[in-house]
Design a protein around this motif. Structure first.
Motif, PDB file in Angstrom:
ATOM      1  N   SER A  67      39.110  65.204  42.455  1.00 26.11           N
ATOM      2  CA  SER A  67      40.330  65.384  42.027  1.00 26.11           C
ATOM      3  C   SER A  67      40.593  66.146  40.703  1.00 26.11           C
ATOM      4  CB  SER A  67      41.323  64.234  41.898  1.00 26.11           C
ATOM      5  OG  SER A  67      41.021  63.493  42.998  1.00 26.11           O
ATOM      6  N   GLY A  68      40.845  67.323  40.458  1.00 25.96           N
ATOM      7  CA  GLY A  68      40.950  67.916  39.127  1.00 25.96           C
ATOM      8  C   GLY A  68      39.359  68.129  38.617  1.00 25.96           C
ATOM      9  N   LEU A  69      38.414  68.253  39.463  1.00 28.37           N
ATOM     10  CA  LEU A  69      36.928  67.973  38.793  1.00 28.37           C
ATOM     11  C   LEU A  69      36.873  69.322  37.927  1.00 28.37           C
ATOM     12  CD1 LEU A  69      34.846  65.988  38.810  1.00 28.37           C
ATOM     13  CD2 LEU A  69      34.001  67.407  40.773  1.00 28.37           C
ATOM     14  N   GLY A  70      36.373  69.116  36.648  1.00 32.18           N
ATOM     15  CA  GLY A  70      35.925  70.346  36.014  1.00 32.18           C
ATOM     16  C   GLY A  70      34.778  70.055  34.984  1.00 32.18           C
ATOM     17  N   ILE A  71      34.020  70.923  34.260  1.00 34.02           N
ATOM     18  CA  ILE A  71      33.124  71.083  33.376  1.00 34.02           C
ATOM     19  C   ILE A  71      33.289  71.915  32.467  1.00 34.02           C
ATOM     20  CG2 ILE A  71      31.273  71.836  34.891  1.00 34.02           C
ATOM     21  CD1 ILE A  71      29.434  69.982  33.221  1.00 34.02           C
ATOM     22  N   ARG A  72      33.104  71.824  31.021  1.00 30.12           N
ATOM     23  CA  ARG A  72      32.710  72.815  30.102  1.00 30.12           C
ATOM     24  C   ARG A  72      31.483  72.922  29.541  1.00 30.12           C
ATOM     25  NH1 ARG A  72      38.307  71.909  27.496  1.00 30.12           N
ATOM     26  NH2 ARG A  72      36.718  70.597  26.253  1.00 30.12           N
ATOM     27  N   PHE A  73      30.713  74.050  29.410  1.00 31.80           N
ATOM     28  CA  PHE A  73      29.590  74.127  28.726  1.00 31.80           C
ATOM     29  C   PHE A  73      29.942  74.899  27.334  1.00 31.80           C
ATOM     30  CE2 PHE A  73      27.728  74.261  33.152  1.00 31.80           C
ATOM     31  CZ  PHE A  73      27.262  72.817  33.001  1.00 31.80           C
ATOM     32  N   GLY A  74      30.030  73.919  26.399  1.00 28.16           N
ATOM     33  CA  GLY A  74      30.405  74.616  24.984  1.00 28.16           C
ATOM     34  C   GLY A  74      31.737  75.045  25.178  1.00 28.16           C
ATOM     35  N   GLY A  75      32.044  76.272  25.085  1.00 29.85           N
ATOM     36  CA  GLY A  75      33.420  77.051  25.249  1.00 29.85           C
ATOM     37  C   GLY A  75      33.711  77.363  26.535  1.00 29.85           C
ATOM     38  N   LEU A  76      32.600  77.362  27.496  1.00 30.63           N
ATOM     39  CA  LEU A  76      32.730  78.070  28.772  1.00 30.63           C
ATOM     40  C   LEU A  76      33.242  77.171  29.776  1.00 30.63           C
ATOM     41  CD1 LEU A  76      31.556  80.891  30.337  1.00 30.63           C
ATOM     42  CD2 LEU A  76      29.669  79.342  30.921  1.00 30.63           C
ATOM     43  N   VAL A  77      34.195  77.470  30.479  1.00 31.30           N
ATOM     44  CA  VAL A  77      34.397  76.692  31.400  1.00 31.30           C
ATOM     45  C   VAL A  77      33.649  76.979  32.886  1.00 31.30           C
ATOM     46  CG1 VAL A  77      36.744  75.819  32.782  1.00 31.30           C
ATOM     47  CG2 VAL A  77      36.948  76.330  30.503  1.00 31.30           C
ATOM     48  N   ALA A  78      33.075  76.176  33.080  1.00 27.95           N
ATOM     49  CA  ALA A  78      32.113  76.448  34.511  1.00 27.95           C
ATOM     50  C   ALA A  78      32.784  76.129  35.538  1.00 27.95           C
ATOM     51  CB  ALA A  78      30.857  75.892  34.374  1.00 27.95           C
ATOM     52  N   LEU A  79      33.585  75.226  35.942  1.00 27.97           N
ATOM     53  CA  LEU A  79      34.333  74.690  36.763  1.00 27.97           C
ATOM     54  C   LEU A  79      35.792  74.087  36.327  1.00 27.97           C
ATOM     55  CD1 LEU A  79      33.494  74.808  39.887  1.00 27.97           C
ATOM     56  CD2 LEU A  79      33.011  72.418  39.620  1.00 27.97           C
ATOM     57  N   ASP A  80      36.717  74.303  36.968  1.00 30.88           N
ATOM     58  CA  ASP A  80      38.238  74.177  36.409  1.00 30.88           C
ATOM     59  C   ASP A  80      38.862  73.559  37.409  1.00 30.88           C
ATOM     60  OD1 ASP A  80      40.412  73.907  34.733  1.00 30.88           O
ATOM     61  OD2 ASP A  80      41.079  75.817  35.019  1.00 30.88           O
ATOM     62  N   ALA A  81      39.392  71.991  37.377  1.00 26.25           N
ATOM     63  CA  ALA A  81      40.193  71.336  37.949  1.00 26.25           C
ATOM     64  C   ALA A  81      40.028  71.808  39.621  1.00 26.25           C
ATOM     65  CB  ALA A  81      41.677  71.779  37.596  1.00 26.25           C
ATOM     66  N   VAL A  82      38.998  71.494  40.173  1.00 29.40           N
ATOM     67  CA  VAL A  82      38.802  71.737  41.787  1.00 29.40           C
ATOM     68  C   VAL A  82      39.106  70.504  42.531  1.00 29.40           C
ATOM     69  CG1 VAL A  82      37.077  71.895  43.320  1.00 29.40           C
ATOM     70  CG2 VAL A  82      37.103  73.363  41.316  1.00 29.40           C
ATOM     71  N   ASP A  83      39.958  70.510  43.207  1.00 31.99           N
ATOM     72  CA  ASP A  83      40.476  69.440  44.509  1.00 31.99           C
ATOM     73  C   ASP A  83      39.808  69.663  45.691  1.00 31.99           C
ATOM     74  OD1 ASP A  83      42.311  68.155  42.512  1.00 31.99           O
ATOM     75  OD2 ASP A  83      43.523  69.718  42.943  1.00 31.99           O
ATOM     76  N   LEU A  84      39.171  68.798  46.046  1.00 32.58           N
ATOM     77  CA  LEU A  84      38.738  68.867  47.580  1.00 32.58           C
ATOM     78  C   LEU A  84      38.558  67.618  48.198  1.00 32.58           C
ATOM     79  CD1 LEU A  84      36.872  70.799  49.244  1.00 32.58           C
ATOM     80  CD2 LEU A  84      34.931  69.994  48.080  1.00 32.58           C
ATOM     81  N   THR A  85      38.606  67.773  49.507  1.00 32.32           N
ATOM     82  CA  THR A  85      38.681  66.537  50.433  1.00 32.32           C
ATOM     83  C   THR A  85      37.821  66.655  51.389  1.00 32.32           C
ATOM     84  OG1 THR A  85      40.914  65.835  49.763  1.00 32.32           O
ATOM     85  CG2 THR A  85      40.022  64.679  51.778  1.00 32.32           C
ATOM     86  N   VAL A  86      36.635  65.589  51.627  1.00 34.50           N
ATOM     87  CA  VAL A  86      36.005  65.999  52.959  1.00 34.50           C
ATOM     88  C   VAL A  86      36.180  64.799  53.531  1.00 34.50           C
ATOM     89  CG1 VAL A  86      33.516  66.003  53.545  1.00 34.50           C
ATOM     90  CG2 VAL A  86      34.137  67.162  51.483  1.00 34.50           C
ATOM     91  N   ALA A  87      36.476  64.926  55.229  1.00 34.20           N
ATOM     92  CA  ALA A  87      36.748  63.853  55.993  1.00 34.20           C
ATOM     93  C   ALA A  87      35.296  63.452  56.528  1.00 34.20           C
ATOM     94  CB  ALA A  87      37.510  64.384  57.158  1.00 34.20           C
ATOM     95  N   PRO A  88      35.476  62.147  57.189  1.00 36.28           N
ATOM     96  CA  PRO A  88      34.043  61.890  57.955  1.00 36.28           C
ATOM     97  C   PRO A  88      33.929  62.785  59.017  1.00 36.28           C
ATOM     98  CG  PRO A  88      35.435  59.989  57.513  1.00 36.28           C
ATOM     99  CD  PRO A  88      36.208  61.060  56.969  1.00 36.28           C
TER     100      PRO A  88
END
Lengths: 263, 305, 392
Positions: A9-30
């Motif tokens: 839910s809303g997964l993101g990471i910044r390296f310094g000023g660089l947004v490498a991944l921004d607010a990713v939502d994802l669901t994996v069912a069994p």
């Protein structure tokens, strides 16, 4: 509705000023296969690194079967049941093929230093059982790998390296396996075998799901239940391949401007 | 009181200068090779012996007062010879470990350091005894109201000049660009027509010559030199480079000043401090690395997955 | 069922038991000849024989394979014969106290090298402070014995515990630092310990500690010679048996850890730390653990050394001692127990046996080390793959 196996839910990471991944939502069912596609540098491997705890997300959460695992150290996440392979396969090069698979069982075996020193019989029994199981796993993946099980992993050709990484991932009895470009370095026959392997493994392990980063469109067209497209660190589309491929923004991002003009 | 503070200040700067000259070599070589050249301290410590030897052989001077010219000549010869020995150490030993695990190069250079020390001890006349080393400058300088001893001022001044030249060399000249290119990616540099072996030779010369200058200053500051002084000088120089962040020249200088600073403070303020100065210096090293694992100015390593 | 196997074997090559016996007895005789050799030509000739053996193995790797196979097939005989040889060895040396002394020091260094091998060999963690933990063990037991009158046997575990605590402390920075940076932390730790021993008054300063009382066992003082079946062994024999027992313990620990989940985890960290994490291995804990195990074993060796020499000073535990131990592991063969022990024996005995070169022996040994690293980079005996289920 059942709890999803993996929920971002809303997964993101910044390296310094660089947004490498921004607010990713994802669901994996069994018991499903999800493919992640997107251009090089879109942030696909970064997503894997966030899920497996190599990087700590700067925002958002990861939950496995409803339990939050956000920001846990990598080894704890692996022990919870998420196994992975690497884009540039990372085997334990100087160890035997068999040992590589046995190390995959680390999270579900228990021998510590005192047991190893004071109760050698127990420690040996555990390892022998692991070795036997590892041989079964190897035989299931490839007879050739099994035959070469006492040779160092470092001498294997590319396709076999990928197979061995998958065998190592299976050894941990995971709930979810993350494959990072499993078909790279494989020819058509190898790729077909890879898809057959994945299907067979899923049939053998009810509940097991795959999350696969892939460039090979035949695999993406045939294998997954769900396709997720990532571009510039954002999720731009999701659905089955037939639908996703028609979306103009996907074609533009992934297949390039030319493909859009031809469509 | 004032003069005491001034004395401590000068002492700090002199030690800092000596350590910085040695640390710069470690940093340069690590940046280029990714290996620790553990015998760097021992290679550097050859210089005072070469200087003593040439004073004796060329000018027949064995001690006492001497002119400026013989001293300058002896220093120049020592720096040149030590630089060349640095290249020799690389060609003979270190270059053979370019593709080996870092730990092997480390052990090989430690053994190389022993070889160098033992060669001095065994083959320099009375090599196992401490040798008196002349001061490179005597008397005092009057600068306005200040009256400063000449040698420390000379040491600090020369070091500042040398460091500035090295910065200029690395940043502003073609050879500096090439060194940085090889450090970044030797294979690509080769494709661009750079011969890495020449760059290695030049860098070893530069690092060893800078270390030689540091060792010469060390010997004249202490007034004495012995075959095994290189071990400690090397360890401190290496520590300075690591505290500062391996590969960073500015970091090496800061690290050197930090270690020299703690040594001076301990020596000045704690009774019996002289014998504890190494304890505090290396406790600082441990503390620094726990707080900043890749040194003051070292780039944090993000492993590519 | 094994008879058929042995029969097939014997028809093609020599029987395993013969190979084992020949190797062990041959090795013992070679070692004994080397220990007792007085004249330089003889020492050089024996070194030439050893060199030739290794050259043979370099060019014909099958030799090593055959010997390893034989030792696997005749494990029981190999162990029994080895124990027997160790037991009768002092008789074989005929009361030569200098040879016994060399043997004791070699045994203790073998233990230290095996201790370091858990880190350097198994997990590729640099540690330049094994000399320091060795010293902590020696000083702890010496202080307990001198000031509190503890017996040797009581100081042994106490020293091990104190050193292990220091080992864990030293391991903590390994959570955040790696490679060269971690190497420097251990170097700094070693220097701090050495300087403290050198400066503190209660450790005796540079003069160290004197008058460490000799241990005794069941009323037999280790100062006294051993008299058995009319034979008389010099008092050093006591410490020889003690050190041999410790090395036996170290070998057993090394074997058990290597053939367990723990050894595999260390090997995984050595090969690829990040991939190891992703297999569920708690890399930080296993690294700290390696420091602890190293310190534990090193402290045992330190205690025996202190009681054997009865005098210790900071100079026994310098940075260069740590480097020597490291060299033993690398020259012998990382993660190979036999190789590590051989490395320790060679590097302990070589400088002693080359006394004729007096001033140049350290030079000679260092040159040999560099040549070794260049010519046989994997060590005398390289690491081997594990085998399971009675297979080899």
């Amino acid at each position: 509705m059942t709890t999803p196996l993996l929920k971002l839910s809303g997964l993101g990471i910044r390296f310094g000023g660089l947004v490498a991944l921004d607010a990713v939502d994802l669901t994996v069912a069994p018991s499903t296969i999800t493919c992640i596609i997107g251009p090089n540098g879109a942030g696909k491997s970064t997503l894997f690194n966030l899920i497996t705890g190599i990087y700590r997300p700067t925002s958002g959460t990861v939950a496995l079967q409803g339990d939050p695992i956000t920001g846990l150290p990598a080894h704890r996440i692996a022990a919870r049941g998420i196994a992975r392979t690497f884009q540039s396969s990372r085997l334990f090069e100087d160890l035997s093929i068999l040992d590589n698979v046995i190390i995959g069982m680390h999270g579900r075996t228990r021998t510590d230093v005192l047991t190893a020193l004071l109760r050698p019989a127990k420690s040996r029994r555990e390892l022998e059982a692991c070795a036997a199981e590892a041989e079964t796993i190897l035989r299931g993946i490839s007879d050739e790998l099994f035959a070469r099980r006492y040779q160092p992993a470092g001498i294997l050709p590319q396709a076999d390296r990928r197979r061995l990484e998958i065998a190592r991932a299976l050894a941990s009895h995971p709930k979810l396996i993350l494959l990072d470009e499993p078909s790279s370095g494989m020819d058509d026959r190898d790729t077909a075998a890879l898809m057959a392997d994945i299907r067979r493994v899923m049939a053998d392990n009810p509940g097991l799901s795959f999350l696969i980063i892939e460039h090979d469109m035949r695999l993406v067209a045939e294998l997954p239940d769900n396709v997720v497209v990532i571009d510039y660190g954002k999720k731009i589309a999701e659905g089955d391949f037939a639908t996703v491929r028609q979306l103009p923004r996907v074609q533009q991002a992934y297949l390039g401007q030319k493909a859009v003009e031809h469509a | 009181m004032e003069s005491l503070i001034l004395q401590h200040l000068l002492n700090w700067l002199v030690l800092g200068s000596i350590y910085a000259l040695v640390a710069l070599g470690f940093s340069l070589l690590f940046g280029l090779l990714n290996v620790i050249h553990f015998s760097h301290g021992d290679v550097s410590m050859i210089a005072p012996f070469v200087a003593l030897g040439s004073l004796q052989a060329i000018f027949g001077i064995t001690g006492g007062a001497m002119g400026v010219l013989p001293i300058l000549a002896a220093l120049a010869i020592a720096i040149l010879v030590t630089g060349l020995i640095g290249i020799g150490a690389d060609k003979l030993v270190i270059s053979r470990f370019r593709r080996s695990p870092a730990m092997m190069a480390l052990v090989a250079t430690v053994a190389l350091g022993t070889v160098i020390r033992e060669l001095i001890r065994g083959f320099y006349p009375q090599g196992s005894n401490p040798k008196a080393f002349p001061a490179i400058a005597q008397g005092f300088l009057e600068i306005g109201p200040l009256r400063l001893p000449a040698q420390p001022v000379l040491i600090v001044g020369t070091t500042v000049l040398v460091v500035a030249l090295m910065y200029g060399l690395m940043q502003k000249t073609p050879i500096g660009t090439r060194i940085r290119a090889v450090a970044e990616d030797a294979a690509t540099a080769r494709l661009m027509g750079i011969t890495p072996s020449r760059i290695f030779a030049f860098t070893f010369f530069l690092a060893s010559a800078a270390g030689a200058l540091g060792a010469l200053f060390f010997a004249s500051h202490a007034g004495v030199v012995r075959f095994d002084f290189g071990v400690q000088l090397g360890l401190i120089g290496f520590s300075a480079a690591v505290i500062g962040g391996l590969g960073s020249m500015t970091g090496a200088i800061l690290g050197a000043l930090a270690i020299a600073g703690i040594e001076s403070i301990v020596q000045a303020n704690i009774a019996d401090g002289a014998s504890y100065r190494l304890v505090f210096a290396f406790l600082l090293v441990i503390l620094m690395l726990c707080l900043r694992p890749s040194g003051l100015l070292g780039k944090p390593v993000f492993e590519k997955v | 069922m094994s008879t058929t196997l042995t029969n097939i074997h014997s028809r093609t090559t020599l029987p395993a038991s013969l190979i084992v016996a020949a190797t062990e007895i041959g090795g013992a005789i070679l070692l004994g000849a080397f220990l007792l050799a007085e004249s330089t030509p003889l020492v050089v000739a024996l070194l030439a024989v050893m060199g030739a053996l290794f050259a043979a193995m370099q060019y014909r790797p099958q030799i090593e394979e055959v010997i390893v196979a034989a030792f696997h097939d005749a494990r029981g005989l190999a162990t029994a014969l080895a124990v027997a040889i160790v037991l009768i060895y002092p008789f074989f040396l005929g009361g030569n106290t200098y040879a016994l002394h060399l043997l004791i020091v070699s045994l203790l260094y073998s233990v230290l090298a095996l201790a370091l091998n858990f880190q350097l060999g198994s997990a590729n963690i640099p540690n330049f402070a094994t000399g320091a933990t060795y010293g902590i063990g020696a000083y702890t037991s010496a202080l307990l014995a001198i000031h509190l009158g503890w017996s040797f046997w009581a100081t042994l575990p106490a020293a091990a515990i104190v050193a292990t605590v220091f080992g864990f402390l030293l391991g903590i920075p390994s959570m955040r630092t790696r490679d060269s940076y971690l190497a420097l932390v251990t170097i700094a730790f070693g220097i701090v310990i050495h300087q403290m021993l050198n400066n503190l008054s209660w450790t005796g300063g540079p003069n160290g500690l004197v008058g460490i009382p000799a241990p005794s066992l069941l009323g037999h003082s280790f100062m006294r010679p051993i008299e058995l079946f009319g034979f008389r062994l010099p008092s050093q024999a006591n410490f020889y048996y003690l050190s041999a027992a410790l090395l036996g313990l170290a070998i057993l620990s090394a074997k058990r850890l290597h053939e367990s989940r723990v050894g595999l985890a260390w090997n995984a960290i050595r090969a690829d730390e990040l991939a190891a994490k992703c297999q569920g291995i708690n890399v930080v804990w296993y690294k700290i653990l390696a420091f602890g195990v190293d310190a534990f074993l090193a402290a045992f060796a330190g205690t025996i050394y202190a009681f054997y020499i009865s005098y210790i000073s900071p100079d026994n535990f310098t940075f260069l001692v740590s480097v020597t131990i490291m060299t033993m592991v690398i020259v012998g063969g990382m993660d190979n127990t036999l190789g590590v022990i051989l490395g320790a024996f060679l590097l302990t005995m070589l400088p002693e046996k080359l006394r004729v070169f007096s001033d140049y022996r350290l030079l000679f040994v260092s040159v040999v080390v560099i040549l070794f690293l260049i010519l046989r980079p994997k060590g005398l005996f390289p690491q081997r793959q594990r085998h399971y289920g009675g297979q080899r």
